[in-house]
Design a protein around this motif. Structure first.
Motif, PDB file in Angstrom:
ATOM      1  N   ASN A   1       0.829  -1.216   0.000  1.00 20.08           N
ATOM      2  CA  ASN A   1       0.000   0.000   0.000  1.00 20.08           C
ATOM      3  C   ASN A   1       0.855   1.255   0.000  1.00 20.08           C
ATOM      4  N   GLU A   2       1.998   1.178   0.668  1.00 20.11           N
ATOM      5  CA  GLU A   2       2.873   2.348   0.775  1.00 20.11           C
ATOM      6  C   GLU A   2       3.508   2.729  -0.558  1.00 20.11           C
ATOM      7  N   VAL A   3       3.609   1.781  -1.469  1.00 23.56           N
ATOM      8  CA  VAL A   3       4.242   2.071  -2.759  1.00 23.56           C
ATOM      9  C   VAL A   3       3.255   2.074  -3.921  1.00 23.56           C
ATOM     10  N   ASN A   4       2.085   1.477  -3.742  1.00 19.07           N
ATOM     11  CA  ASN A   4       1.109   1.453  -4.830  1.00 19.07           C
ATOM     12  C   ASN A   4       0.576   2.862  -5.091  1.00 19.07           C
ATOM     13  N   PRO A   5       0.702   3.370  -6.308  1.00 16.64           N
ATOM     14  CA  PRO A   5       0.261   4.737  -6.592  1.00 16.64           C
ATOM     15  C   PRO A   5      -1.257   4.921  -6.553  1.00 16.64           C
ATOM     16  N   ASN A   6      -2.006   3.808  -6.574  1.00 15.28           N
ATOM     17  CA  ASN A   6      -3.466   3.963  -6.525  1.00 15.28           C
ATOM     18  C   ASN A   6      -4.011   3.933  -5.097  1.00 15.28           C
ATOM     19  N   VAL A   7      -3.125   3.949  -4.100  1.00 13.26           N
ATOM     20  CA  VAL A   7      -3.543   4.045  -2.700  1.00 13.26           C
ATOM     21  C   VAL A   7      -3.074   5.389  -2.137  1.00 13.26           C
ATOM     22  N   ILE A   8      -4.023   6.180  -1.692  1.00 18.48           N
ATOM     23  CA  ILE A   8      -3.722   7.485  -1.100  1.00 18.48           C
ATOM     24  C   ILE A   8      -3.918   7.345   0.399  1.00 18.48           C
ATOM     25  N   GLN A   9      -2.848   7.482   1.157  1.00 20.37           N
ATOM     26  CA  GLN A   9      -2.935   7.299   2.599  1.00 20.37           C
ATOM     27  C   GLN A   9      -1.911   8.179   3.304  1.00 20.37           C
ATOM     28  N   ALA A  10      -2.054   8.275   4.617  1.00 15.96           N
ATOM     29  CA  ALA A  10      -1.139   9.087   5.415  1.00 15.96           C
ATOM     30  C   ALA A  10       0.293   8.624   5.217  1.00 15.96           C
ATOM     31  N   GLY A  11       1.201   9.599   5.154  1.00 15.55           N
ATOM     32  CA  GLY A  11       2.610   9.295   4.927  1.00 15.55           C
ATOM     33  C   GLY A  11       3.054   9.576   3.511  1.00 15.55           C
ATOM     34  N   LYS A  12       2.104   9.688   2.588  1.00  9.33           N
ATOM     35  CA  LYS A  12       2.420  10.041   1.201  1.00  9.33           C
ATOM     36  C   LYS A  12       2.147  11.532   1.010  1.00  9.33           C
ATOM     37  N   PRO A  13       3.012  12.243   0.300  1.00  6.34           N
ATOM     38  CA  PRO A  13       2.787  13.683   0.088  1.00  6.34           C
ATOM     39  C   PRO A  13       1.420  13.992  -0.518  1.00  6.34           C
ATOM     40  N   ILE A  14       0.951  13.135  -1.414  1.00  7.98           N
ATOM     41  CA  ILE A  14      -0.317  13.391  -2.102  1.00  7.98           C
ATOM     42  C   ILE A  14      -1.494  13.403  -1.135  1.00  7.98           C
ATOM     43  N   PHE A  15      -1.338  12.737   0.005  1.00  4.30           N
ATOM     44  CA  PHE A  15      -2.408  12.658   1.014  1.00  4.30           C
ATOM     45  C   PHE A  15      -2.802  14.047   1.487  1.00  4.30           C
ATOM     46  N   GLN A  16      -1.838  14.926   1.595  1.00  6.32           N
ATOM     47  CA  GLN A  16      -2.089  16.288   2.065  1.00  6.32           C
ATOM     48  C   GLN A  16      -2.460  17.250   0.930  1.00  6.32           C
ATOM     49  N   GLU A  17      -2.240  16.819  -0.302  1.00  3.10           N
ATOM     50  CA  GLU A  17      -2.385  17.720  -1.444  1.00  3.10           C
ATOM     51  C   GLU A  17      -3.587  17.415  -2.340  1.00  3.10           C
ATOM     52  N   ILE A  18      -4.263  16.288  -2.085  1.00  5.74           N
ATOM     53  CA  ILE A  18      -5.214  15.769  -3.064  1.00  5.74           C
ATOM     54  C   ILE A  18      -6.539  16.530  -3.117  1.00  5.74           C
ATOM     55  N   LYS A  19      -6.935  17.172  -2.027  1.00 10.54           N
ATOM     56  CA  LYS A  19      -8.227  17.853  -2.000  1.00 10.54           C
ATOM     57  C   LYS A  19      -8.315  18.891  -3.109  1.00 10.54           C
ATOM     58  N   GLY A  20      -9.344  18.735  -3.948  1.00  9.14           N
ATOM     59  CA  GLY A  20      -9.542  19.649  -5.063  1.00  9.14           C
ATOM     60  C   GLY A  20      -8.676  19.366  -6.268  1.00  9.14           C
ATOM     61  N   HIS A  21      -7.842  18.308  -6.192  1.00 10.65           N
ATOM     62  CA  HIS A  21      -6.886  18.033  -7.271  1.00 10.65           C
ATOM     63  C   HIS A  21      -6.865  16.568  -7.699  1.00 10.65           C
ATOM     64  N   TRP A  22      -7.948  15.855  -7.453  1.00 16.61           N
ATOM     65  CA  TRP A  22      -7.966  14.430  -7.824  1.00 16.61           C
ATOM     66  C   TRP A  22      -7.739  14.231  -9.320  1.00 16.61           C
ATOM     67  N   ASN A  23      -8.397  15.029 -10.137  1.00 11.77           N
ATOM     68  CA  ASN A  23      -8.248  14.868 -11.592  1.00 11.77           C
ATOM     69  C   ASN A  23      -6.825  15.135 -12.049  1.00 11.77           C
ATOM     70  N   GLN A  24      -6.194  16.148 -11.476  1.00  6.15           N
ATOM     71  CA  GLN A  24      -4.857  16.534 -11.934  1.00  6.15           C
ATOM     72  C   GLN A  24      -3.767  15.637 -11.343  1.00  6.15           C
ATOM     73  N   LYS A  25      -3.813  15.418 -10.031  1.00  7.93           N
ATOM     74  CA  LYS A  25      -2.708  14.742  -9.349  1.00  7.93           C
ATOM     75  C   LYS A  25      -2.805  13.223  -9.351  1.00  7.93           C
ATOM     76  N   GLN A  26      -4.028  12.673  -9.399  1.00  7.19           N
ATOM     77  CA  GLN A  26      -4.161  11.217  -9.338  1.00  7.19           C
ATOM     78  C   GLN A  26      -4.486  10.604 -10.692  1.00  7.19           C
ATOM     79  N   PHE A  27      -5.508  11.132 -11.365  1.00  2.00           N
ATOM     80  CA  PHE A  27      -5.994  10.478 -12.582  1.00  2.00           C
ATOM     81  C   PHE A  27      -5.450  11.090 -13.869  1.00  2.00           C
ATOM     82  N   GLU A  28      -4.991  12.309 -13.790  1.00  2.00           N
ATOM     83  CA  GLU A  28      -4.434  13.007 -14.946  1.00  2.00           C
ATOM     84  C   GLU A  28      -5.419  13.059 -16.111  1.00  2.00           C
ATOM     85  N   ASN A  29      -6.679  13.325 -15.775  1.00  2.00           N
ATOM     86  CA  ASN A  29      -7.714  13.542 -16.783  1.00  2.00           C
ATOM     87  C   ASN A  29      -8.811  14.388 -16.134  1.00  2.00           C
TER      88      ASN A  29
END
Length: 216
Positions: free
Chosen positions: A7-35
């Motif tokens: 889970n810590e390395v899988n890019p499709n899991v967003i969880q505490a400890g990953k930088p994206i966890f703090q940044e994802i709000k309002g940016h799911w399309n750009q930061k996670q799915f890129e569409n």
């Protein structure tokens, strides 16, 4: 455990400890799915059967399963990875913290599938269809967005139905106390979670409803 390490390395899991966890709000399309495809969220997704199943059916939409149990999320994450489903992701967090991860109008559709019924009156506020949670969901969902609810629990279904019918800000679209005998069953493509299959095999009737929040 191997599952938690993955889970810590899988890019499709967003969880505490990953930088994206703090940044994802309002940016799911750009930061996670890129569409810019619509975002569909399933709450209490468990092993992710439904989230992954929808991802297979609708490649032009993005699906996010939310659960706090890392071992459960690992299962859905692994299947999505193996099948190359880049439109599927999982968020590991408590559902009461959902508003920390989705901005206003970011969700196009919301699924609440077989949540804990919390049958005692004193536990009402913990039900995922209680006023507390409905008020939290409302800003995150687009004005045209639909909320789906499925359960085997008659008490929780009746509670939810009565609550929705009493609120002026909600439009109840459809409901049934026997989903698999209704004309709506084909809309779900036969996708069943582990618990839904368990309940169905025991002869429990599955209840389902869908609604939307009215715009002011």
């Amino acid at each position: 455990m191997v599952r938690f390490a993955e889970n810590e390395v899988n890019p499709n899991v967003i969880q505490a400890g990953k930088p994206i966890f703090q940044e994802i709000k309002g940016h799911w399309n750009q930061k996670q799915f890129e569409n810019e495809n619509p975002i569909v969220v399933e709450l209490a997704c468990g092993r992710g059967e439904f989230t992954v199943g929808l991802g297979r059916e609708y490649r032009d939409q993005n699906f996010i399963g939310v659960d706090i149990k890392g071992s459960r999320i690992w299962k859905g994450s692994s299947i999505a990875t193996a099948e190359g489903l880049t439109n599927v992701a999982f968020l590991r967090t408590q559902i009461q913290n959902l508003d920390q991860f989705f901005a206003e109008g970011e969700i196009s559709e919301l699924w609440i599938t077989f949540p804990d019924p919390f049958p005692r009156d004193g536990d009402e506020k913990r039900r995922l269809t209680s006023p507390r949670f409905l008020d939290m969901y409302k800003p995150m969902i687009k004005s045209t967005g639909i909320v789906h609810f499925k359960t085997d629990n008659t008490g929780l279904f009746n509670y939810t139905l009565e609550l929705l019918q009493s609120r002026e800000d909600i439009e109840l679209i459809a409901f049934t106390s026997d989903f698999y005998q209704s004309d709506m069953k084909d809309d779900h493509h036969g996708i069943k979670t582990k618990y839904e299959k368990l309940f169905s095999d025991k002869g429990e009737k599955i209840k389902y409803l869908k609604f939307r929040f009215k715009t002011s």
